[in-house]
Design a protein around this motif. Structure first.
Motif, short mmCIF file in Angstrom:
data_model
loop_
_atom_site.label_atom_id
_atom_site.label_comp_id
_atom_site.label_asym_id
_atom_site.label_seq_id
_atom_site.Cartn_x
_atom_site.Cartn_y
_atom_site.Cartn_z
N ASP A 1 0.86 -1.18 0.00
CA ASP A 1 0.00 0.00 0.00
C ASP A 1 0.90 1.23 0.00
N SER A 2 0.29 2.42 -0.07
CA SER A 2 1.08 3.65 -0.16
C SER A 2 1.91 3.88 1.10
N ILE A 3 1.38 3.49 2.26
CA ILE A 3 2.12 3.69 3.52
C ILE A 3 3.39 2.85 3.53
N SER A 4 3.26 1.58 3.17
CA SER A 4 4.44 0.71 3.16
C SER A 4 5.43 1.16 2.10
N TYR A 5 4.92 1.69 0.98
CA TYR A 5 5.81 2.19 -0.06
C TYR A 5 6.66 3.35 0.46
N VAL A 6 6.04 4.30 1.16
CA VAL A 6 6.76 5.45 1.69
C VAL A 6 7.73 5.01 2.78
N LYS A 7 7.32 4.05 3.61
CA LYS A 7 8.22 3.55 4.66
C LYS A 7 9.46 2.91 4.05
N ASP A 8 9.26 2.15 2.98
CA ASP A 8 10.39 1.51 2.31
C ASP A 8 11.30 2.56 1.67
N LEU A 9 10.70 3.60 1.11
CA LEU A 9 11.48 4.68 0.51
C LEU A 9 12.32 5.39 1.56
N ALA A 10 11.73 5.60 2.74
CA ALA A 10 12.46 6.25 3.84
C ALA A 10 13.62 5.37 4.32
N LYS A 11 13.39 4.07 4.38
CA LYS A 11 14.44 3.15 4.82
C LYS A 11 15.61 3.15 3.86
N LYS A 12 15.31 3.14 2.55
CA LYS A 12 16.38 3.13 1.55
C LYS A 12 17.19 4.42 1.58
N SER A 13 16.52 5.54 1.80
CA SER A 13 17.21 6.83 1.74
C SER A 13 17.82 7.25 3.06
N GLY A 14 17.42 6.59 4.15
CA GLY A 14 17.91 6.97 5.46
C GLY A 14 17.37 8.30 5.93
N ALA A 15 16.22 8.71 5.43
CA ALA A 15 15.63 10.00 5.76
C ALA A 15 14.23 9.80 6.33
N GLU A 16 13.76 10.83 7.03
CA GLU A 16 12.36 10.87 7.46
C GLU A 16 11.57 11.58 6.37
N ILE A 17 10.49 10.98 5.95
CA ILE A 17 9.68 11.56 4.87
C ILE A 17 8.41 12.15 5.46
N ALA A 18 8.28 13.45 5.32
CA ALA A 18 7.12 14.15 5.86
C ALA A 18 5.92 14.04 4.94
N SER A 19 6.17 14.03 3.63
CA SER A 19 5.07 13.90 2.68
C SER A 19 5.59 13.31 1.38
N TYR A 20 4.68 12.64 0.67
CA TYR A 20 5.03 12.02 -0.61
C TYR A 20 3.83 12.09 -1.53
N LEU A 21 4.07 12.45 -2.79
CA LEU A 21 3.01 12.53 -3.78
C LEU A 21 3.54 12.06 -5.12
N MET A 22 2.83 11.14 -5.77
CA MET A 22 3.18 10.71 -7.12
C MET A 22 2.09 11.18 -8.08
N GLU A 23 2.49 11.95 -9.07
CA GLU A 23 1.56 12.46 -10.08
C GLU A 23 1.78 11.71 -11.39
N GLY A 24 0.69 11.36 -12.05
CA GLY A 24 0.79 10.63 -13.31
C GLY A 24 0.87 9.13 -13.14
N ARG A 25 0.61 8.65 -11.94
CA ARG A 25 0.74 7.21 -11.68
C ARG A 25 -0.29 6.40 -12.45
N GLN A 26 -1.51 6.91 -12.61
CA GLN A 26 -2.58 6.14 -13.23
C GLN A 26 -2.96 6.64 -14.62
N THR A 27 -2.17 7.56 -15.14
CA THR A 27 -2.46 8.07 -16.49
C THR A 27 -1.59 7.35 -17.51
N TYR A 28 -2.13 7.23 -18.72
CA TYR A 28 -1.35 6.62 -19.80
C TYR A 28 -0.52 7.73 -20.44
N SER A 29 0.70 7.86 -19.97
CA SER A 29 1.56 8.95 -20.41
C SER A 29 3.01 8.52 -20.26
#
Length: 668
Positions: free
Chosen positions: A503-531
């Motif tokens: 889910d989106s929460i686990s995705y952001v947690k994994d991203l934070a773990k890889k980067s070694g940073a605390e992530i306050a907010s995350y937004l992906m634009e264009g994820r569901q568009t054919y582009s």
């Protein structure tokens, strides 16, 4: 299925093959040449000395191919006998045997028959050999597609230390083709032998390729065949090829099909001349002839079927679009709303009714329906046939319809330009195909059976721009934002990574773990568009070390390459990137008042002689801001073994600079 490689996945350690040819010949076990009687040394073997990490080893394998006559026609008969030692728990998988064979659903078509299947397990128990034979009930057959079947069986009572043996015979009515023989496997091979006998009537070219050393003997032998009531006596050419102590060739994230680099023997039939039976045939074919065979087969009918999604086509709005690209995009979206991909690549599809009823299908099914929708919208399209990259390269010496395993759609944009679509791809776009389908040997097939070749690896370059703006505080904290703009295959990879997350929460947690940073907010634009583009916006905080008058920070803040993917000192296989790619990193870090740079990394400028790989990094102080830039370009996808040391050195340097620190010192 091969995992797609992107620069994002460079954060993950990658295990690469380093086959050590120098260890050949160190093995002390001599294989038994008597099939059905493994030796005591084989039964008691616990490790294969030249490759101690091997999960299993082929002790003995023989492949005998000769010609026979059945129902007034020639056929090839192939007998395979194999003995394998299971050395580790993971090696038990080699007890699961699969044998593909050609058998069309049309009962009148040429076919292959598998018979004489036997399998036995040998285990040492209490100092005695316990022999367990496989029951016939353990043999299964499964249809893969309208053309191919799969014979499957599992050798019983297999555990670590077991020696297994199996054998089978294949009879093929495709007498004009001889399957390529591979001397090597993904596990070491102690002994293998290939015996091929070709009657003089068959004018074959026989070619052996590969780097490993083999023993070869070619001799003329008498051959007798019963043909159309006559005994044909002639001579034949016997090829006897033996390999000993051959190293394993394993796949990794930089090789799509290791078998492309095995030692192998391939053949091409130029002609058949049987004077006694008044038979003369020329088998020298071209890809145009292969194309005409496909057009005249069920493949041609599938590619020209009527549109089963007329309502969806009309509702898509494609008919009102002005450009071909807009029409193609709208129809793709409409198709994907109705049908899902079942994860399979095929050349021949099922009936449209069957696919619609299931709600899913192979990429052949979806691409065939997509072509019918394009035709309804007045857009010309053509099947583009290929061997997918994980299926191996097409033979160099001759055309091969049997080697083709899938196709994509070439859409005619204007009189001279095509763009390409795979309707099964969940995350792609126009000209953005899955890396497995980005072959340099794609054949655009026109309605008359003619065609031309395309290198699909030249379609696009995957691009990613990373922009960071941050503020460095005296306590070593960096607060900032990161914008990631991904295009083409990098956009597809970002979409797939998010889609496969729990889910989106686990995705952001994994991203934070890889980067070694605390992530306050995350937004992906264009994820569901054919582009072709996806944008990610991240607000982060990352803590670095600091003392009373020094701050130690990584100028890349969120490194793009923590470690090089090329760890092995030597490599025996080429390096295959999934696609051409370009990465650009820009960071603007506002330094705390009163601090100056005491130490910083040197500028980096790397390039291959042909500029196929280039990387530049720079660090600059401007009005209290540290400006960091890095650009990495990979402009081709294939690098021979001789380039490995160069590639390894370059990526080692790139990883090193990604991990170096800048030292900030507080002024007096």
């Amino acid at each position: 299925m091969k995992t797609a490689y992107t620069l994002r996945t460079l954060l993950i350690p990658i295990a690469l093959l380093c086959a050590n040819l120098c260890l050949q010949g160190q093995n002390t076990v001599e294989p038994s040449m008597k099939f059905g009687k493994p030796s005591d040394a084989e039964l008691n073997m616990t490790v294969y000395a030249p490759d101690p990490e091997a999960d299993a080893v082929v002790l003995y394998k023989s492949t005998d191919v000769h010609y026979d006559v059945s129902s007034g026609s020639f056929k090839t008969v192939t007998t395979v006998k194999c003995r394998i030692k299971i050395l580790k728990e993971d090696g038990k998988e080699y007890a699961n045997v699969e044998v593909p064979y050609y058998e069309m659903e049309n009962a009148n078509a040429n076919k292959e028959i598998i018979s004489g299947v036997k399998a036995t397990a040998y285990n040492m128990e209490g100092g005695k050999v316990v022999k367990t034979k496989m029951e016939n009930s353990a043999i299964f057959k499964e249809r893969i597609d309208p053309s191919y079947m799969l014979l499957k069986f599992t050798v019983p009572q297999v555990k670590t230390g077991t020696v297994i043996e199996y054998q089978y015979t294949s009879e093929s009515e495709f007498y004009y083709t001889i399957d390529t023989w591979y001397a090597q496997e993904e596990i070491p091979v102690l002994y293998t032998n290939y015996c091929l006998t070709i009657p003089e009537y068959f004018k074959f070219s026989v070619e052996e390729t590969g780097a490993a050393k083999t023993e070869k003997k070619i001799e003329d032998v008498p051959v007798t065949l019963s043909f159309q009531g006559n005994m044909l006596s002639c001579y034949g050419k016997r090829y006897d090829i033996t390999g000993r102590n051959l190293p394993a060739i394993k796949g990794d994230d930089f090789v799509f099909q290791p078998k492309d680099y095995y030692n192998r023997v391939s053949t091409e039939l130029r002609g058949l001349d049987v004077p006694e039976a008044m038979i003369f045939k020329n088998f020298s074919t071209s890809w145009d002839e292969v194309g005409r065979m496909l057009i005249d087969s069920n493949f041609g009918k599938m590619a020209q079927r009527s549109n089963p999604l007329k309502a969806e086509t009309a509702a898509s709005g494609a008919l009102q679009k002005n450009s071909v690209r807009e029409k193609a995009a709208a129809l793709y979206v409409a198709l994907k709303k109705r049908l899902a991909w079942n994860g399979k690549y095929r050349l021949f599809g099922e009936s449209a009714n069957k696919v619609l009823k299931a709600g899913s299908g192979s990429n052949a099914d979806l691409n065939a329906i997509y072509m019918s929708m394009l035709n309804e919208a007045g857009v010309k399209s053509f099947p583009v046939v290929m061997s997918s990259r994980d299926n191996g390269r097409l033979p160099i010496t001759h055309p091969s319809i049997k080697k083709l395993n899938t196709f994509v759609v070439g859409v005619m944009e204007n009189d001279t330009t095509l763009f390409f679509v795979d309707a099964s791809a969940d995350d792609g776009y126009l000209n953005v195909l899955p890396s497995n389908l980005l072959t340099d040997q794609a054949y655009v097939l026109f309605p008359d059976g003619s065609g031309h070749w395309m290198n699909l690896q030249e379609l696009t370059t995957a691009k990613r721009s990373i922009i960071i703006e941050g503020t460095v505080k005296a306590d070593g904290t960096v607060e900032g934002t990161q914008d990631i703009i991904s295009q083409n295959n990098f956009a597809a990879a970002a979409r797939k990574e998010f889609r496969l997350a729990q889910d989106s929460i686990s995705y952001v947690k994994d991203l934070a773990k890889k980067s070694g940073a605390e992530i306050a907010s995350y937004l992906m634009e264009g994820r569901q568009t054919y582009s072709p583009k996806v944008t990610e916006k991240v607000a982060f905080t990352k803590q670095f070390d600091a003392t009373a008058d020094h701050i130690y920070i990584n100028p890349f803040v969120l490194p793009v390459l923590k470690e090089s993917p090329f760890k092995a000192e030597k490599r025996e296989l080429p390096v295959e990137f999934p696609y051409k790619q370009s990465l650009q990193y820009m960071a603007k870090l506002h330094l705390p008042e009163g601090y100056q740079i005491e130490e910083q990394p040197e500028r980096l400028a790397l390039s291959t002689e042909d500029r196929s790989v280039q990387c530049r990094a720079n660090f600059q102080l401007s009005d209290g801001d540290l400006l960091v830039t890095l650009r990495l370009d990979v402009r081709k996808t294939f690098f021979p073994v001789t380039d490995y040391i160069m590639l390894k050195g370059m990526f080692d340097e790139i990883a090193k600079i990604n991990n170096e620190m800048i030292v900030l010192k507080k002024g007096e």
